[in-house]
Write a protein that holds these residues in place. Structure first.
Motif, PDB file in Angstrom:
ATOM      1  N   UNK A  57       6.463  -0.594  12.512  1.00 42.36           N
ATOM      2  CA  UNK A  57       6.350  -2.012  12.886  1.00 42.36           C
ATOM      3  C   UNK A  57       5.403  -2.712  11.933  1.00 42.36           C
ATOM      4  N   UNK A  58       5.413  -4.023  12.004  1.00 44.31           N
ATOM      5  CA  UNK A  58       4.425  -4.824  11.302  1.00 44.31           C
ATOM      6  C   UNK A  58       4.488  -4.699   9.790  1.00 44.31           C
ATOM      7  N   UNK A  59       3.403  -5.138   9.155  1.00 37.81           N
ATOM      8  CA  UNK A  59       3.317  -5.116   7.701  1.00 37.81           C
ATOM      9  C   UNK A  59       3.318  -3.689   7.177  1.00 37.81           C
ATOM     10  N   UNK A  60       2.722  -2.764   7.926  1.00 38.44           N
ATOM     11  CA  UNK A  60       2.727  -1.357   7.503  1.00 38.44           C
ATOM     12  C   UNK A  60       4.154  -0.846   7.375  1.00 38.44           C
ATOM     13  N   UNK A  61       4.996  -1.147   8.362  1.00 39.07           N
ATOM     14  CA  UNK A  61       6.385  -0.719   8.311  1.00 39.07           C
ATOM     15  C   UNK A  61       7.155  -1.397   7.201  1.00 39.07           C
ATOM     16  N   UNK A  62       6.915  -2.703   7.029  1.00 39.63           N
ATOM     17  CA  UNK A  62       7.607  -3.440   5.972  1.00 39.63           C
ATOM     18  C   UNK A  62       7.191  -2.925   4.598  1.00 39.63           C
ATOM     19  N   UNK A  63       5.916  -2.617   4.409  1.00 43.29           N
ATOM     20  CA  UNK A  63       5.440  -2.061   3.139  1.00 43.29           C
ATOM     21  C   UNK A  63       6.082  -0.710   2.866  1.00 43.29           C
ATOM     22  N   UNK A  83       3.025   1.193  -8.896  1.00 47.20           N
ATOM     23  CA  UNK A  83       1.834   0.704  -8.215  1.00 47.20           C
ATOM     24  C   UNK A  83       2.046  -0.689  -7.638  1.00 47.20           C
ATOM     25  N   UNK A  84       2.885  -1.493  -8.286  1.00 45.11           N
ATOM     26  CA  UNK A  84       3.133  -2.854  -7.801  1.00 45.11           C
ATOM     27  C   UNK A  84       3.737  -2.836  -6.407  1.00 45.11           C
ATOM     28  N   UNK A  85       4.578  -1.833  -6.158  1.00 44.71           N
ATOM     29  CA  UNK A  85       5.257  -1.738  -4.871  1.00 44.71           C
ATOM     30  C   UNK A  85       4.571  -0.755  -3.922  1.00 44.71           C
ATOM     31  N   UNK A  86       3.416  -0.266  -4.322  1.00 40.22           N
ATOM     32  CA  UNK A  86       2.684   0.671  -3.462  1.00 40.22           C
ATOM     33  C   UNK A  86       2.266  -0.028  -2.169  1.00 40.22           C
ATOM     34  N   UNK A  87       2.328   0.675  -1.012  1.00 43.24           N
ATOM     35  CA  UNK A  87       1.954   0.055   0.274  1.00 43.24           C
ATOM     36  C   UNK A  87       0.552  -0.532   0.292  1.00 43.24           C
ATOM     37  N   UNK A  88      -0.353   0.024  -0.496  1.00 43.15           N
ATOM     38  CA  UNK A  88      -1.710  -0.536  -0.534  1.00 43.15           C
ATOM     39  C   UNK A  88      -1.704  -1.946  -1.106  1.00 43.15           C
ATOM     40  N   UNK A  89      -0.807  -2.205  -2.043  1.00 36.93           N
ATOM     41  CA  UNK A  89      -0.715  -3.533  -2.662  1.00 36.93           C
ATOM     42  C   UNK A  89       0.120  -4.478  -1.801  1.00 36.93           C
ATOM     43  N   UNK A  90       1.299  -4.033  -1.397  1.00 35.71           N
ATOM     44  CA  UNK A  90       2.192  -4.911  -0.638  1.00 35.71           C
ATOM     45  C   UNK A  90       1.599  -5.299   0.712  1.00 35.71           C
ATOM     46  N   UNK A  91       0.881  -4.383   1.361  1.00 35.65           N
ATOM     47  CA  UNK A  91       0.270  -4.712   2.651  1.00 35.65           C
ATOM     48  C   UNK A  91      -0.730  -5.847   2.500  1.00 35.65           C
ATOM     49  N   UNK A  92      -1.505  -5.804   1.430  1.00 33.20           N
ATOM     50  CA  UNK A  92      -2.507  -6.848   1.205  1.00 33.20           C
ATOM     51  C   UNK A  92      -1.833  -8.164   0.845  1.00 33.20           C
ATOM     52  N   UNK A  93      -0.844  -8.112  -0.052  1.00 32.89           N
ATOM     53  CA  UNK A  93      -0.185  -9.326  -0.514  1.00 32.89           C
ATOM     54  C   UNK A  93       0.563 -10.009   0.632  1.00 32.89           C
ATOM     55  N   UNK A  94       1.279  -9.233   1.432  1.00 31.23           N
ATOM     56  CA  UNK A  94       2.060  -9.811   2.529  1.00 31.23           C
ATOM     57  C   UNK A  94       1.167 -10.421   3.607  1.00 31.23           C
TER      58      UNK A  94
END
Length: 343
Positions: A57-63, A83-94
């Protein structure tokens, strides 16, 4: 004329001078605790959720969906592109637009705490990858270890989420969306809206099963490939919800006895003497008969239910009794009140 708050009217420098060492220690312990919760959530995502392609669920799931979709579709990506698509980056950006909206519309303290938790989460997700922390990745979907991964990931996430909700913070995503909707439309059924958003993410995880799948295979194999990540994601989400609910409501389950009896004094005396539980006596009038009766209200722990039933049966077998669940009980004999909201 608008009323001014003398505390907030002070300049920032004056307010900083008024901060005591005790307040600094209190705030330090609080944010250290939030950091630990964010790290636990990062461990859940890094070790169990992302490597197995779950999207609870949430941003974690979407990442997780974004990262796994890119990795499966393009397995030979350069490291810097990955790295651009890494969950650590996408979670923050989203979460950035949600942070901005939360600071503008919602409580500033909630917004800052959420920003702090997401930042710590993203940093440690990146750290875990840099140090190459081992993961619990299961290659075979039909393996029972896949189920263990979904349950373990959900339990760890629920442990973090439960305490975060107790201290009025979250890890962003749909929780912030729900609060924003409620702020603009208080009559909206926010929990259902959040649940629907989470379900969309869970369903979207099924697309991961199609990436790289031979569509010429039989329909059963294709359906299994699509439904497997959805089912595991839903189980992980359900586990998170249940663990968080237990932590919010407490481990001790309590029940409320509502007893209507003409022998109220006798029942109350036995409950007080044998069980050392308080009893509240209220007046009630039967609508049909118009007769007055006393209503006893008593909160007990679940393990004491049979004792109360025995007392009622011995004192007044004709008593009218109904039992309800108590979601959270605080006070004498139960959980003492906390000052969590003051942190």
């Amino acid at each position: 004329m608008a009323r001014s708050d003398s505390k907030t009217a002070l300049p920032l420098s004056a307010r900083l001078k008024n901060i005591t060492p005790k307040q600094v220690l209190h705030a330090s312990r609080f944010y250290l605790f939030l950091a630990v919760l964010a790290i636990v959530r990062a461990l859940s995502a890094y070790i169990f959720i992302v490597p197995n392609g779950f999207a609870p669920s949430g941003i974690t799931g979407l990442s997780s969906i974004i990262y796994n979709a890119v990795i499966k579709a393009y397995p030979n990506l350069d490291t810097w592109v990955e790295w651009i698509f890494d969950p650590s980056v996408t979670a923050m950006v989203l979460n950035i637009p949600l942070f901005i909206a939360a600071f503008v519309v919602l409580d500033k303290k909630f917004a800052f705490n959420t920003f702090f938790c997401v930042t710590v989460y993203a940093i440690f997700m990146a750290v875990f990858r840099v140090v190459d922390l081992p993961t619990y990745a299961v290659e075979q979907p039909e393996s029972g270890y896949k189920l263990l991964a979904s349950l373990a990931g959900g339990a760890l996430a629920g442990l973090s989420l439960g305490f975060m909700l107790r201290y009025n913070t979250s890890l962003g995503g749909t929780d912030v969306i729900g609060k924003l909707i409620y702020a603009k439309n208080p009559v909206a059924d926010v929990q259902w809206l959040i649940f629907m958003c989470d379900c969309v993410i869970v369903i979207a995880s099924g697309a991961l099963g199609l990436i790289g799948e031979d569509l010429n295979r039989d329909a059963t194999a294709i359906i299994t490939a699509v439904l497997s990540p959805m089912i595991y994601s839903f189980l992980s989400q359900l586990t998170t919800s249940q663990v968080a609910d237990v932590l919010q409501s407490g481990f001790q389950s309590s029940l409320v006895f509502n007893i209507i009896s003409d022998k109220h004094d006798e029942i109350a005396e036995h409950i007080t003497r044998e069980m050392h539980r308080g009893v509240t006596l209220m007046n009630g009038i039967g609508y049909y008969t118009g007769e007055e009766h006393k209503v006893l209200v008593c909160v007990v722990r679940r393990k004491q239910i049979n004792t109360v039933k025995r007392i009622i049966q011995e004192c007044d077998p004709m008593a009218f009794t109904f039992i309800t669940k108590a979601r959270e009980v605080k006070g004498n004999g139960f959980t003492p009140p906390t000052d969590a909201q003051d942190m």
